[in-house]
Design an enzyme around this catalytic site. Structure first.
Site, PDB file in Angstrom:
ATOM      1  N   PRO A  10      22.202 -40.412 -19.464  1.00 24.09           N
ATOM      2  CA  PRO A  10      22.035 -41.754 -18.918  1.00 24.09           C
ATOM      3  C   PRO A  10      21.332 -42.717 -19.864  1.00 24.09           C
ATOM      4  O   PRO A  10      20.398 -42.350 -20.569  1.00 24.09           O
ATOM      5  CB  PRO A  10      21.203 -41.534 -17.653  1.00 24.09           C
ATOM      6  CG  PRO A  10      20.516 -40.235 -17.857  1.00 24.09           C
ATOM      7  CD  PRO A  10      21.459 -39.411 -18.693  1.00 24.09           C
ATOM      8  N   ASN A  11      21.851 -43.920 -19.852  1.00 22.87           N
ATOM      9  CA  ASN A  11      21.312 -45.078 -20.572  1.00 22.87           C
ATOM     10  C   ASN A  11      21.534 -45.030 -22.077  1.00 22.87           C
ATOM     11  O   ASN A  11      21.185 -45.982 -22.771  1.00 22.87           O
ATOM     12  CB  ASN A  11      19.829 -45.295 -20.253  1.00 22.87           C
ATOM     13  CG  ASN A  11      19.626 -45.544 -18.786  1.00 22.87           C
ATOM     14  OD1 ASN A  11      20.297 -46.391 -18.201  1.00 22.87           O
ATOM     15  ND2 ASN A  11      18.729 -44.799 -18.167  1.00 22.87           N
ATOM     16  N   ARG A  18      18.471 -51.290 -25.762  1.00 24.67           N
ATOM     17  CA  ARG A  18      17.355 -50.816 -24.941  1.00 24.67           C
ATOM     18  C   ARG A  18      16.197 -50.385 -25.845  1.00 24.67           C
ATOM     19  O   ARG A  18      16.344 -49.461 -26.640  1.00 24.67           O
ATOM     20  CB  ARG A  18      17.805 -49.635 -24.091  1.00 24.67           C
ATOM     21  CG  ARG A  18      16.690 -49.016 -23.282  1.00 24.67           C
ATOM     22  CD  ARG A  18      17.185 -47.791 -22.526  1.00 24.67           C
ATOM     23  NE  ARG A  18      16.074 -47.159 -21.850  1.00 24.67           N
ATOM     24  CZ  ARG A  18      15.876 -45.860 -21.786  1.00 24.67           C
ATOM     25  NH1 ARG A  18      16.740 -45.037 -22.331  1.00 24.67           N
ATOM     26  NH2 ARG A  18      14.838 -45.370 -21.168  1.00 24.67           N
ATOM     27  N   TYR A  23      13.970 -46.625 -29.692  1.00 27.67           N
ATOM     28  CA  TYR A  23      15.231 -45.935 -29.926  1.00 27.67           C
ATOM     29  C   TYR A  23      16.004 -46.433 -31.143  1.00 27.67           C
ATOM     30  O   TYR A  23      17.026 -45.853 -31.491  1.00 27.67           O
ATOM     31  CB  TYR A  23      16.116 -46.036 -28.682  1.00 27.67           C
ATOM     32  CG  TYR A  23      15.474 -45.414 -27.466  1.00 27.67           C
ATOM     33  CD1 TYR A  23      15.322 -44.035 -27.369  1.00 27.67           C
ATOM     34  CD2 TYR A  23      14.983 -46.204 -26.436  1.00 27.67           C
ATOM     35  CE1 TYR A  23      14.717 -43.457 -26.269  1.00 27.67           C
ATOM     36  CE2 TYR A  23      14.381 -45.638 -25.325  1.00 27.67           C
ATOM     37  CZ  TYR A  23      14.250 -44.271 -25.250  1.00 27.67           C
ATOM     38  OH  TYR A  23      13.649 -43.701 -24.163  1.00 27.67           O
ATOM     39  N   ASN A  79      21.768 -34.805 -25.771  1.00 24.21           N
ATOM     40  CA  ASN A  79      20.704 -35.766 -25.514  1.00 24.21           C
ATOM     41  C   ASN A  79      20.848 -36.128 -24.049  1.00 24.21           C
ATOM     42  O   ASN A  79      21.652 -36.990 -23.685  1.00 24.21           O
ATOM     43  CB  ASN A  79      20.834 -37.003 -26.408  1.00 24.21           C
ATOM     44  CG  ASN A  79      19.674 -37.965 -26.222  1.00 24.21           C
ATOM     45  OD1 ASN A  79      18.959 -37.896 -25.233  1.00 24.21           O
ATOM     46  ND2 ASN A  79      19.503 -38.861 -27.169  1.00 24.21           N
ATOM     47  N   ALA A  82      16.796 -39.049 -19.649  1.00 22.02           N
ATOM     48  CA  ALA A  82      15.796 -38.770 -18.613  1.00 22.02           C
ATOM     49  C   ALA A  82      16.098 -37.498 -17.823  1.00 22.02           C
ATOM     50  O   ALA A  82      15.182 -36.897 -17.247  1.00 22.02           O
ATOM     51  CB  ALA A  82      15.678 -39.965 -17.667  1.00 22.02           C
ATOM     52  N   HIS A  85      13.967 -34.277 -18.167  1.00 24.62           N
ATOM     53  CA  HIS A  85      12.687 -34.111 -17.474  1.00 24.62           C
ATOM     54  C   HIS A  85      12.847 -33.909 -15.971  1.00 24.62           C
ATOM     55  O   HIS A  85      11.855 -33.686 -15.274  1.00 24.62           O
ATOM     56  CB  HIS A  85      11.814 -35.346 -17.721  1.00 24.62           C
ATOM     57  CG  HIS A  85      11.927 -35.863 -19.120  1.00 24.62           C
ATOM     58  ND1 HIS A  85      11.463 -35.159 -20.219  1.00 24.62           N
ATOM     59  CD2 HIS A  85      12.492 -36.988 -19.609  1.00 24.62           C
ATOM     60  CE1 HIS A  85      11.729 -35.851 -21.316  1.00 24.62           C
ATOM     61  NE2 HIS A  85      12.361 -36.955 -20.978  1.00 24.62           N
ATOM     62  N   ASP A  92      20.549 -25.068 -15.321  1.00 23.61           N
ATOM     63  CA  ASP A  92      21.354 -23.987 -14.759  1.00 23.61           C
ATOM     64  C   ASP A  92      22.769 -23.977 -15.324  1.00 23.61           C
ATOM     65  O   ASP A  92      23.359 -22.909 -15.512  1.00 23.61           O
ATOM     66  CB  ASP A  92      21.392 -24.094 -13.237  1.00 23.61           C
ATOM     67  CG  ASP A  92      20.065 -23.741 -12.580  1.00 23.61           C
ATOM     68  OD1 ASP A  92      19.151 -23.244 -13.273  1.00 23.61           O
ATOM     69  OD2 ASP A  92      19.930 -23.990 -11.363  1.00 23.61           O
ATOM     70  N   GLU A 103      18.872 -29.138 -27.838  1.00 27.11           N
ATOM     71  CA  GLU A 103      18.333 -30.277 -27.086  1.00 27.11           C
ATOM     72  C   GLU A 103      17.907 -31.341 -28.093  1.00 27.11           C
ATOM     73  O   GLU A 103      17.229 -31.034 -29.072  1.00 27.11           O
ATOM     74  CB  GLU A 103      17.129 -29.807 -26.266  1.00 27.11           C
ATOM     75  CG  GLU A 103      16.425 -30.891 -25.507  1.00 27.11           C
ATOM     76  CD  GLU A 103      15.163 -30.393 -24.805  1.00 27.11           C
ATOM     77  OE1 GLU A 103      14.330 -31.236 -24.450  1.00 27.11           O
ATOM     78  OE2 GLU A 103      15.000 -29.157 -24.622  1.00 27.11           O
ATOM     79  N   HIS A 105      16.385 -35.399 -28.826  1.00 22.68           N
ATOM     80  CA  HIS A 105      15.742 -36.654 -28.413  1.00 22.68           C
ATOM     81  C   HIS A 105      15.592 -37.529 -29.645  1.00 22.68           C
ATOM     82  O   HIS A 105      15.193 -37.043 -30.708  1.00 22.68           O
ATOM     83  CB  HIS A 105      14.359 -36.400 -27.811  1.00 22.68           C
ATOM     84  CG  HIS A 105      14.399 -35.449 -26.667  1.00 22.68           C
ATOM     85  ND1 HIS A 105      14.769 -35.836 -25.408  1.00 22.68           N
ATOM     86  CD2 HIS A 105      14.160 -34.118 -26.606  1.00 22.68           C
ATOM     87  CE1 HIS A 105      14.742 -34.777 -24.609  1.00 22.68           C
ATOM     88  NE2 HIS A 105      14.380 -33.727 -25.315  1.00 22.68           N
ATOM     89  N   ILE A 106      15.896 -38.792 -29.501  1.00 25.32           N
ATOM     90  CA  ILE A 106      15.778 -39.735 -30.614  1.00 25.32           C
ATOM     91  C   ILE A 106      14.313 -39.985 -30.943  1.00 25.32           C
ATOM     92  O   ILE A 106      13.918 -40.003 -32.101  1.00 25.32           O
ATOM     93  CB  ILE A 106      16.517 -41.048 -30.270  1.00 25.32           C
ATOM     94  CG1 ILE A 106      18.028 -40.776 -30.161  1.00 25.32           C
ATOM     95  CG2 ILE A 106      16.212 -42.134 -31.298  1.00 25.32           C
ATOM     96  CD1 ILE A 106      18.827 -41.927 -29.580  1.00 25.32           C
ATOM     97  N   SER A 107      13.508 -40.166 -29.921  1.00 24.79           N
ATOM     98  CA  SER A 107      12.078 -40.447 -30.120  1.00 24.79           C
ATOM     99  C   SER A 107      11.274 -39.150 -30.096  1.00 24.79           C
ATOM    100  O   SER A 107      11.773 -38.094 -29.692  1.00 24.79           O
ATOM    101  CB  SER A 107      11.572 -41.388 -29.029  1.00 24.79           C
ATOM    102  OG  SER A 107      11.560 -40.730 -27.773  1.00 24.79           O
ATOM    103  N   ARG A 112       4.826 -39.813 -26.363  1.00 25.57           N
ATOM    104  CA  ARG A 112       5.128 -40.805 -25.331  1.00 25.57           C
ATOM    105  C   ARG A 112       4.459 -40.428 -24.016  1.00 25.57           C
ATOM    106  O   ARG A 112       3.532 -39.633 -23.985  1.00 25.57           O
ATOM    107  CB  ARG A 112       6.650 -40.921 -25.191  1.00 25.57           C
ATOM    108  CG  ARG A 112       7.267 -41.411 -26.510  1.00 25.57           C
ATOM    109  CD  ARG A 112       8.714 -41.726 -26.410  1.00 25.57           C
ATOM    110  NE  ARG A 112       8.952 -42.794 -25.451  1.00 25.57           N
ATOM    111  CZ  ARG A 112      10.127 -43.015 -24.884  1.00 25.57           C
ATOM    112  NH1 ARG A 112      11.163 -42.243 -25.164  1.00 25.57           N
ATOM    113  NH2 ARG A 112      10.281 -43.994 -24.018  1.00 25.57           N
ATOM    114  N   ARG A 116       7.446 -37.336 -20.041  1.00 22.74           N
ATOM    115  CA  ARG A 116       8.518 -37.074 -21.006  1.00 22.74           C
ATOM    116  C   ARG A 116       8.237 -35.810 -21.830  1.00 22.74           C
ATOM    117  O   ARG A 116       9.085 -35.361 -22.592  1.00 22.74           O
ATOM    118  CB  ARG A 116       8.692 -38.255 -21.950  1.00 22.74           C
ATOM    119  CG  ARG A 116       9.198 -39.497 -21.271  1.00 22.74           C
ATOM    120  CD  ARG A 116       9.529 -40.574 -22.277  1.00 22.74           C
ATOM    121  NE  ARG A 116       9.679 -41.848 -21.646  1.00 22.74           N
ATOM    122  CZ  ARG A 116      10.787 -42.289 -21.061  1.00 22.74           C
ATOM    123  NH1 ARG A 116      11.857 -41.527 -21.045  1.00 22.74           N
ATOM    124  NH2 ARG A 116      10.825 -43.485 -20.504  1.00 22.74           N
TER     125      ARG A 116
END
Length: 150
Positions: A10-11, A18, A23, A79, A82, A85, A92, A103, A105-107, A112, A116
């Site tokens: 998402p996003n 954003r 990001y 990625n 959200a 978390h 699953d 897994e 994550h950009i940041s 943070r 997160r």
């Protein structure tokens, strides 16, 4: 030619718009181009997707697990945004499908907000990449390409 799936949650369709201070300025189309280049460097194909819907991501993880089991894919760079978390369903799906997952994550999520810093995915991932901006996608793909196949 084997492939790597790159799934975005998402996003992430808002990349470049954003919170660019967090990001970066690259769009999701820019990230896709980076992934295509990384895949070509390893003689791989890439299947790049984005969805804002958790169930769609679950279905894609099942598809990737089946492709990996058939010898057609090396795994997934995910990625999950959200959902990292919050989603036990994604965890699953990874475990149930038996898919090899990195897994992403950009940041740097550990620099943070506290919420997160917890991931439901890390325990079922073969590795976690965070804090390298969009360059992390290529790094994660390289890791999957070089990982021993079981």
């Amino acid at each position: 030619m084997k492939k790597i799936f790159v799934f975005n949650g998402p996003n992430l369709n808002l990349l470049g718009k954003r919170e660019p201070a967090v990001y970066g300025a690259h769009s999701l189309a820019d990230v896709e181009q980076l992934c295509l280049q990384a895949a070509a460097a390893h003689d791989l194909a890439v299947d790049f997707r984005q969805s804002n819907y958790e169930g769609v991501l679950v279905d894609w993880l099942h598809e990737a697990g089946a492709a990996q089991a058939a010898g057609e894919a090396l795994g997934v760079v995910l990625n999950a945004g959200a959902y990292t978390h919050t989603s036990i369903a994604l965890r699953d799906a990874v475990k149930g499908a038996g898919v090899r997952l990195v897994e992403l994550h950009i940041s740097n999520v550990h620099a943070r907000e506290e919420f997160r810093q917890h991931s439901y995915l890390s325990a079922v991932a073969v590795g976690v990449m965070f804090g390298f901006g969009v360059a992390g996608y290529a790094l994660a793909m390289t890791a999957l390409a070089q990982m021993p196949r079981s």
